[in-house]
Design an enzyme around this catalytic site. Structure first.
Site, PDB file in Angstrom:
ATOM      1  N   CYS A  78      15.573  54.783 -18.921  1.00  0.00           N
ATOM      2  CA  CYS A  78      16.397  55.510 -17.949  1.00  0.00           C
ATOM      3  C   CYS A  78      16.411  54.793 -16.591  1.00  0.00           C
ATOM      4  O   CYS A  78      17.014  53.729 -16.485  1.00  0.00           O
ATOM      5  CB  CYS A  78      15.928  56.953 -17.872  1.00  0.00           C
ATOM      6  N   HIS A 172      15.002  59.181 -22.617  1.00  0.00           N
ATOM      7  CA  HIS A 172      13.562  59.299 -22.322  1.00  0.00           C
ATOM      8  C   HIS A 172      12.772  59.423 -23.621  1.00  0.00           C
ATOM      9  O   HIS A 172      12.470  60.550 -24.043  1.00  0.00           O
ATOM     10  CB  HIS A 172      13.295  60.555 -21.492  1.00  0.00           C
ATOM     11  N   GLU A 174       9.786  59.021 -24.065  1.00  0.00           N
ATOM     12  CA  GLU A 174       8.445  59.545 -23.769  1.00  0.00           C
ATOM     13  C   GLU A 174       8.452  61.073 -23.705  1.00  0.00           C
ATOM     14  O   GLU A 174       7.398  61.689 -23.678  1.00  0.00           O
ATOM     15  CB  GLU A 174       7.905  58.929 -22.469  1.00  0.00           C
TER      16      GLU A 174
HETATM   17  N1  GLN Z   1      19.786  58.856 -12.299  1.00  0.00           N
HETATM   18  C1  GLN Z   1      18.496  58.283 -12.101  1.00  0.00           C
HETATM   19  C2  GLN Z   1      18.561  57.009 -11.278  1.00  0.00           C
HETATM   20  O1  GLN Z   1      19.576  56.593 -10.876  1.00  0.00           O
HETATM   21  C3  GLN Z   1      17.827  57.991 -13.413  1.00  0.00           C
HETATM   22  C4  GLN Z   1      17.504  59.277 -14.128  1.00  0.00           C
HETATM   23  C5  GLN Z   1      16.269  59.251 -14.977  1.00  0.00           C
HETATM   24  O2  GLN Z   1      15.486  58.292 -14.975  1.00  0.00           O
HETATM   25  N2  GLN Z   1      16.067  60.322 -15.681  1.00  0.00           N
HETATM   26  O3  GLN Z   1      17.568  56.425 -11.040  1.00  0.00           O
END
Ligand code: GLN
Length: 190
Positions: A78, A172, A174
Protein backbone atom coordinates in the site's frame (compact mmCIF):
# COMPACT_ATOMS: atom_id res chain seq x y z
CA UNK A 1 18.61 -13.80 7.52
CA UNK A 2 16.82 -10.91 9.24
CA UNK A 3 13.88 -9.08 7.70
CA UNK A 4 13.63 -5.43 8.69
CA UNK A 5 10.19 -3.86 9.00
CA UNK A 6 10.24 -0.12 8.41
CA UNK A 7 8.64 1.18 11.60
CA UNK A 8 8.45 4.93 11.10
CA UNK A 9 4.66 5.00 10.80
CA UNK A 10 1.72 2.83 9.77
CA UNK A 11 0.83 -0.87 10.02
CA UNK A 12 4.27 -2.27 10.82
CA UNK A 13 3.25 -4.38 13.85
CA UNK A 14 0.90 -6.54 11.79
CA UNK A 15 3.75 -7.35 9.41
CA UNK A 16 5.87 -8.49 12.35
CA UNK A 17 3.06 -10.82 13.43
CA UNK A 18 2.98 -12.38 9.94
CA UNK A 19 6.75 -12.88 10.03
CA UNK A 20 6.41 -14.50 13.47
CA UNK A 21 3.73 -16.83 12.12
CA UNK A 22 6.13 -17.88 9.36
CA UNK A 23 9.08 -18.31 11.72
CA UNK A 24 11.16 -15.57 10.08
CA UNK A 25 13.61 -13.53 12.09
CA UNK A 26 12.80 -9.82 11.99
CA UNK A 27 13.32 -6.44 13.65
CA UNK A 28 11.99 -2.90 13.44
CA UNK A 29 13.89 -0.33 11.42
CA UNK A 30 13.67 3.25 12.70
CA UNK A 31 17.23 4.57 12.34
CA UNK A 32 20.16 3.77 10.04
CA UNK A 33 21.79 1.63 12.77
CA UNK A 34 18.77 -0.75 12.70
CA UNK A 35 18.89 -0.91 8.93
CA UNK A 36 22.55 -1.97 8.86
CA UNK A 37 21.57 -5.29 10.52
CA UNK A 38 18.89 -6.39 8.04
CA UNK A 39 19.07 -8.46 4.85
CA UNK A 40 15.70 -7.44 3.40
CA UNK A 41 13.05 -4.85 4.14
CA UNK A 42 9.26 -4.59 4.35
CA UNK A 43 7.68 -1.16 3.88
CA UNK A 44 4.20 -1.14 5.44
CA UNK A 45 0.98 0.63 4.64
CA UNK A 46 0.20 3.92 6.30
CA UNK A 47 0.59 7.37 4.82
CA UNK A 48 3.22 7.64 2.12
CA UNK A 49 3.62 11.43 2.37
CA UNK A 50 4.37 11.17 6.10
CA UNK A 51 6.68 8.20 5.56
CA UNK A 52 8.55 10.11 2.86
CA UNK A 53 9.19 12.96 5.34
CA UNK A 54 10.20 10.58 8.13
CA UNK A 55 12.56 8.70 5.81
CA UNK A 56 14.39 11.99 5.23
CA UNK A 57 14.46 13.16 8.85
CA UNK A 58 15.56 9.75 10.17
CA UNK A 59 18.46 9.61 7.72
CA UNK A 60 17.12 6.34 6.28
CA UNK A 61 16.28 7.49 2.76
CA UNK A 62 19.81 7.46 1.32
CA UNK A 63 21.02 4.15 2.85
CA UNK A 64 17.82 2.38 1.76
CA UNK A 65 18.13 3.87 -1.72
CA UNK A 66 21.74 2.67 -2.02
CA UNK A 67 20.91 -0.87 -0.94
CA UNK A 68 17.90 -1.06 -3.23
CA UNK A 69 20.20 -0.18 -6.12
CA UNK A 70 22.54 -2.95 -4.92
CA UNK A 71 19.70 -5.51 -5.07
CA UNK A 72 18.40 -5.79 -1.50
CA UNK A 73 15.01 -7.58 -1.50
CA UNK A 74 12.14 -5.35 -0.47
CA UNK A 75 8.37 -5.70 -0.19
CA UNK A 76 6.13 -2.63 -0.11
CA UNK A 77 2.44 -2.81 0.79
CA UNK A 78 0.00 0.00 0.00
CA UNK A 79 1.86 3.17 1.10
CA UNK A 80 5.01 1.00 0.86
CA UNK A 81 4.19 0.33 -2.80
CA UNK A 82 3.91 4.08 -3.36
CA UNK A 83 7.38 4.53 -1.83
CA UNK A 84 8.81 2.00 -4.31
CA UNK A 85 7.08 3.28 -7.45
CA UNK A 86 8.85 5.00 -10.34
CA UNK A 87 6.02 7.51 -10.67
CA UNK A 88 3.47 8.80 -8.14
CA UNK A 89 0.28 10.37 -9.43
CA UNK A 90 -1.71 12.66 -7.12
CA UNK A 91 1.22 12.76 -4.73
CA UNK A 92 2.50 15.75 -2.83
CA UNK A 93 5.14 17.82 -4.64
CA UNK A 94 7.77 17.15 -1.99
CA UNK A 95 7.00 13.42 -1.74
CA UNK A 96 9.91 11.18 -2.72
CA UNK A 97 10.03 7.58 -3.83
CA UNK A 98 12.81 5.05 -4.45
CA UNK A 99 11.80 4.28 -8.07
CA UNK A 100 12.70 0.61 -7.49
CA UNK A 101 9.58 -0.74 -9.23
CA UNK A 102 8.81 0.26 -12.79
CA UNK A 103 5.19 1.15 -12.10
CA UNK A 104 3.11 4.31 -11.94
CA UNK A 105 0.68 4.48 -9.03
CA UNK A 106 -2.17 6.83 -8.36
CA UNK A 107 -2.54 7.62 -4.68
CA UNK A 108 -6.01 6.84 -3.33
CA UNK A 109 -6.86 5.58 -6.82
CA UNK A 110 -9.66 3.32 -5.51
CA UNK A 111 -11.31 6.22 -3.70
CA UNK A 112 -11.34 7.49 -0.13
CA UNK A 113 -11.48 5.61 3.17
CA UNK A 114 -15.20 4.82 2.72
CA UNK A 115 -14.42 3.11 -0.59
CA UNK A 116 -12.21 0.55 1.20
CA UNK A 117 -13.04 -3.04 0.23
CA UNK A 118 -11.99 -6.67 0.51
CA UNK A 119 -11.45 -9.23 -2.21
CA UNK A 120 -10.28 -12.81 -2.74
CA UNK A 121 -7.55 -12.65 -5.35
CA UNK A 122 -6.13 -15.21 -7.70
CA UNK A 123 -2.37 -14.95 -7.18
CA UNK A 124 0.16 -16.50 -9.48
CA UNK A 125 2.13 -19.18 -7.60
CA UNK A 126 -0.50 -19.50 -4.84
CA UNK A 127 -3.05 -22.30 -4.97
CA UNK A 128 -5.88 -20.80 -2.95
CA UNK A 129 -7.48 -17.42 -3.44
CA UNK A 130 -5.92 -14.81 -1.17
CA UNK A 131 -8.05 -12.66 1.12
CA UNK A 132 -6.99 -9.07 0.56
CA UNK A 133 -7.91 -5.78 2.21
CA UNK A 134 -7.77 -2.51 0.26
CA UNK A 135 -7.71 0.72 2.34
CA UNK A 136 -7.30 4.04 0.50
CA UNK A 137 -5.28 1.90 -1.84
CA UNK A 138 -3.06 3.16 -4.65
CA UNK A 139 -4.09 2.10 -8.13
CA UNK A 140 -1.32 0.76 -10.33
CA UNK A 141 -1.89 2.66 -13.58
CA UNK A 142 1.03 1.38 -15.63
CA UNK A 143 3.55 -1.43 -15.42
CA UNK A 144 6.93 -1.57 -17.17
CA UNK A 145 8.11 -4.49 -19.28
CA UNK A 146 10.46 -5.90 -16.63
CA UNK A 147 7.78 -6.00 -13.98
CA UNK A 148 5.63 -9.15 -13.56
CA UNK A 149 1.99 -8.87 -12.55
CA UNK A 150 1.18 -11.61 -9.99
CA UNK A 151 -2.42 -10.60 -9.25
CA UNK A 152 -5.16 -8.40 -10.65
CA UNK A 153 -8.32 -6.93 -9.13
CA UNK A 154 -11.91 -7.40 -10.36
CA UNK A 155 -11.33 -4.74 -13.05
CA UNK A 156 -8.19 -6.51 -14.16
CA UNK A 157 -5.90 -3.77 -12.85
CA UNK A 158 -2.59 -5.05 -11.42
CA UNK A 159 -2.51 -5.20 -7.61
CA UNK A 160 0.58 -7.34 -6.92
CA UNK A 161 3.78 -6.90 -8.92
CA UNK A 162 7.34 -8.15 -8.77
CA UNK A 163 10.49 -6.96 -10.46
CA UNK A 164 13.54 -9.03 -9.55
CA UNK A 165 13.79 -8.93 -5.77
CA UNK A 166 11.35 -6.03 -5.39
CA UNK A 167 7.71 -6.82 -4.70
CA UNK A 168 4.80 -4.45 -4.16
CA UNK A 169 1.07 -4.72 -3.63
CA UNK A 170 -1.79 -2.24 -3.45
CA UNK A 171 -3.53 -4.08 -0.60
CA UNK A 172 -2.70 -5.02 3.01
CA UNK A 173 -1.66 -8.69 3.18
CA UNK A 174 -0.69 -8.14 6.83
CA UNK A 175 -4.32 -7.41 7.78
CA UNK A 176 -5.91 -10.66 6.60
CA UNK A 177 -5.64 -14.18 7.98
CA UNK A 178 -3.59 -15.27 5.01
CA UNK A 179 0.19 -15.69 5.11
CA UNK A 180 0.53 -16.56 1.40
CA UNK A 181 1.83 -13.18 0.22
CA UNK A 182 4.45 -12.91 2.96
CA UNK A 183 5.48 -16.46 2.14
CA UNK A 184 5.93 -15.46 -1.53
CA UNK A 185 8.22 -12.65 -0.44
CA UNK A 186 10.24 -14.86 1.92
CA UNK A 187 10.70 -17.38 -0.87
CA UNK A 188 12.14 -14.70 -3.13
CA UNK A 189 14.44 -13.53 -0.32
CA UNK A 190 15.73 -17.07 0.24
N1 GLN B 1 -3.39 6.53 0.66
C1 GLN B 1 -2.24 6.26 1.45
C2 GLN B 1 -1.02 7.03 0.96
O1 GLN B 1 -1.09 7.75 0.04
C3 GLN B 1 -1.92 4.79 1.45
C4 GLN B 1 -2.99 4.03 2.18
C5 GLN B 1 -2.54 2.81 2.92
O2 GLN B 1 -1.34 2.52 3.04
N2 GLN B 1 -3.49 2.10 3.44
O3 GLN B 1 0.01 6.90 1.52
Amino acid sequence: MTIGVLALQGAFRAHREKLDALGASHCEVRVPGDFDRVDALIMPGGESTTMSMLLESSGLFEPIHERLKAGMPVFGTCAGLILLAREIQDGRDDQRSFAALDVAVQRNGYGRQVASFEDHLVVSGVEQRVHSVFIRAPRITSVGEDCDVLARDHRSDPVLVRQGTVMGCAFHPELSEDTAIHRLFLESVA
